[in-house]
Design a protein around this motif. Structure first.
Motif, PDB file in Angstrom:
ATOM      1  N   ASN A   1     -12.359 -48.972  13.277  1.00 57.56           N
ATOM      2  CA  ASN A   1     -13.290 -48.422  12.069  1.00 57.56           C
ATOM      3  C   ASN A   1     -14.772 -47.860  13.003  1.00 57.56           C
ATOM      4  OD1 ASN A   1     -12.535 -48.767   9.530  1.00 57.56           O
ATOM      5  ND2 ASN A   1     -13.320 -51.280   9.924  1.00 57.56           N
TER       6      ASN A   1
ATOM      7  N   ASP B   1     -15.860 -54.380   5.143  1.00 53.16           N
ATOM      8  CA  ASP B   1     -14.633 -55.258   4.814  1.00 53.16           C
ATOM      9  C   ASP B   1     -14.019 -56.226   5.809  1.00 53.16           C
ATOM     10  OD1 ASP B   1     -13.233 -52.299   6.127  1.00 53.16           O
ATOM     11  OD2 ASP B   1     -11.731 -53.231   4.394  1.00 53.16           O
ATOM     12  N   ASP B   2     -14.148 -56.063   7.145  1.00 49.70           N
ATOM     13  CA  ASP B   2     -13.926 -57.525   8.027  1.00 49.70           C
ATOM     14  C   ASP B   2     -14.355 -57.975   7.868  1.00 49.70           C
ATOM     15  OD1 ASP B   2     -12.399 -54.340   9.018  1.00 49.70           O
ATOM     16  OD2 ASP B   2     -11.298 -55.536   9.702  1.00 49.70           O
TER      17      ASP B   2
ATOM     18  N   ASN C   1      -5.432 -47.688   8.735  1.00 56.55           N
ATOM     19  CA  ASN C   1      -5.020 -48.566   9.604  1.00 56.55           C
ATOM     20  C   ASN C   1      -4.025 -48.469  10.033  1.00 56.55           C
ATOM     21  OD1 ASN C   1      -7.054 -49.855   9.883  1.00 56.55           O
ATOM     22  ND2 ASN C   1      -6.419 -51.465   8.251  1.00 56.55           N
TER      23      ASN C   1
ATOM     24  N   LEU D   1      -5.948 -57.039   9.765  1.00 56.55           N
ATOM     25  CA  LEU D   1      -7.260 -56.207   9.027  1.00 56.55           C
ATOM     26  C   LEU D   1      -7.602 -54.623  10.031  1.00 56.55           C
ATOM     27  CD1 LEU D   1      -9.933 -59.171   8.627  1.00 56.55           C
ATOM     28  CD2 LEU D   1      -7.557 -58.316   7.313  1.00 56.55           C
ATOM     29  N   GLY D   2      -7.227 -54.694  10.832  1.00 51.67           N
ATOM     30  CA  GLY D   2      -6.953 -53.429  11.497  1.00 51.67           C
ATOM     31  C   GLY D   2      -5.974 -52.260  11.870  1.00 51.67           C
TER      32      GLY D   2
ATOM     33  N   ASP E   1     -11.184 -55.223  12.965  1.00 52.46           N
ATOM     34  CA  ASP E   1     -12.038 -53.835  13.511  1.00 52.46           C
ATOM     35  C   ASP E   1     -13.167 -53.919  12.612  1.00 52.46           C
ATOM     36  OD1 ASP E   1     -10.501 -53.335  10.737  1.00 52.46           O
ATOM     37  OD2 ASP E   1     -10.595 -51.376  12.339  1.00 52.46           O
TER      38      ASP E   1
ATOM     39  N   ASP F   1      -9.896 -55.323   3.066  1.00 53.28           N
ATOM     40  CA  ASP F   1      -9.810 -56.746   4.142  1.00 53.28           C
ATOM     41  C   ASP F   1      -9.347 -57.480   3.667  1.00 53.28           C
ATOM     42  OD1 ASP F   1      -8.768 -54.805   6.306  1.00 53.28           O
ATOM     43  OD2 ASP F   1     -11.070 -54.846   7.188  1.00 53.28           O
TER      44      ASP F   1
HETATM   45 CA    CA Z   1      -9.814 -53.539   8.644  1.00 52.86          CA
END
Ligand code: CA
Ligand code: BDR
Length: 311
Positions: free
Chosen positions: A41, A15-16, A168, A126-127, A11, A242
């Motif tokens: 995010n 950091d993603d 998350n 990552l989300g 998302d 992430d």
């Molecule tokens: Ca993320």
């Protein structure tokens, strides 16, 4: 070793975005089959566009990007613009993408790839876990096509979006429960770990000193992203969440963890979205995840800086 087939569900999110860049810089280790995006995010329209903006930045427009679920399973979407900025990747000024968004839905892509994989696929999440949960609900057989799921999410200690919950998992706790209860090989990298990997001024300067479009964009985004942690949360430096997932897949020796029984609180109000981990699994609550506990921050930042320098 042939490159590991991997799908990144994300998302972006600053950091993603850094995690995607690190994955792009690992072409020898990863066969990146696709990037699936989810609302988190920022809303889905931005996360899918941001993933494509990062593909352009790294000249990896060969990687297909899919849009997935626009909201959590049951709850209303909670976003984090105050951390990532209104665009989701504030701190840089990347142009809007010209590479196409795939017409296939992210969930359909996950199901298709995971049910036809000749080699089991690694999923880096990552989300919020909405896309993977919907895929598991629609087609439980995808489990056979999954090598492992490594997720950034949860916390053994304090949360960040609430005192009890990490962002998350809090955004879609019901999806997190579906994933945790699915009997998958699951690794959790939570706040306990990512708060060990902080963006110090020296580390930020090293990224900026790369003096490349990628290095400048990464440093700009991370400087913006750190502001809230420094100013409002009074942290000495900002955690890098992430990218730890990608670093773990590249260099597991930089981390330590152990098997635990993991459960998700989906009903409370004060503790909604809490990851409840039992480090002493029992026959009735057996280990269902490897929970990472420590990270070598110098090693991870050195890896990130060295790899981004190659893009
Ligand atoms: Ca993320
Ligand atoms: C997680 O929440 C998001 O804001 C970050 O991108 C990361 O995935 C950290 O709690």
């Amino acid at each position: 070793m042939p490159p590991r087939p991997i799908i990144i569900d994300c998302d972006p999110g600053v950091d993603d975005a850094i995690a995607l860049l690190l994955a792009f810089a690992a072409a020898a280790e990863f066969d990146l089959l696709g990037i699936t995006t989810v609302a988190g995010n920022v809303p889905l329209a931005l996360t899918q566009a941001n993933a494509r903006r990062i593909c352009h930045l790294a000249q990896r427009t060969d990687v297909p990007v899919y849009a997935g679920c626009p909201r959590p399973l049951l709850r209303s979407l909670v976003t984090a613009e105050e951390v990532h900025g209104s665009t989701g990747i504030e701190g840089t000024n990347l142009p809007q993408p010209t590479m196409p968004l795939q017409s296939q839905h992210a969930v359909a892509f996950l199901i298709e790839r995971l049910t036809t994989a000749s080699t089991p696929i690694t999923l880096a999440t990552l989300g919020p876990l909405t896309n993977l949960a919907v895929a598991l609900i629609q087609c439980p057989a995808i489990v056979q096509g999954i090598d492992q799921v490594v997720m950034m999410g949860g916390s053994l200690g304090a949360g960040n979006i609430t005192p009890a919950a990490e962002f998350n998992v809090y955004v879609d706790p019901h999806a997190a429960k579906v994933v945790v209860d699915a009997g998958l090989p699951l690794t959790m990298i939570g706040l306990d770990v990512t708060h060990q990997v902080v963006t110090t001024p020296d580390r930020l300067a090293a990224l900026k000193a790369l003096d490349t479009p990628v290095g400048k964009a990464a440093a700009g985004m991370l400087r913006y992203y750190g502001q809230l942690d420094l100013e409002r949360h009074h942290l000495a430096a900002s955690p890098l969440h992430d990218p730890c997932v990608i670093a773990y897949l590249l260099r597991p020796d930089l981390f330590t963890g152990r098997p635990m029984h993991l459960a998700i609180e989906t009903e409370g109000t004060l503790c909604l979205g809490r990851t409840v981990a039992n480090g002493h699994p029992t026959p009735t609550a057996p280990a269902n995840a490897t929970v990472i506990e420590t990270a070598n921050a110098d090693g991870i930042y050195a890896l990130l800086t060295e790899r981004l320098g190659k893009l």
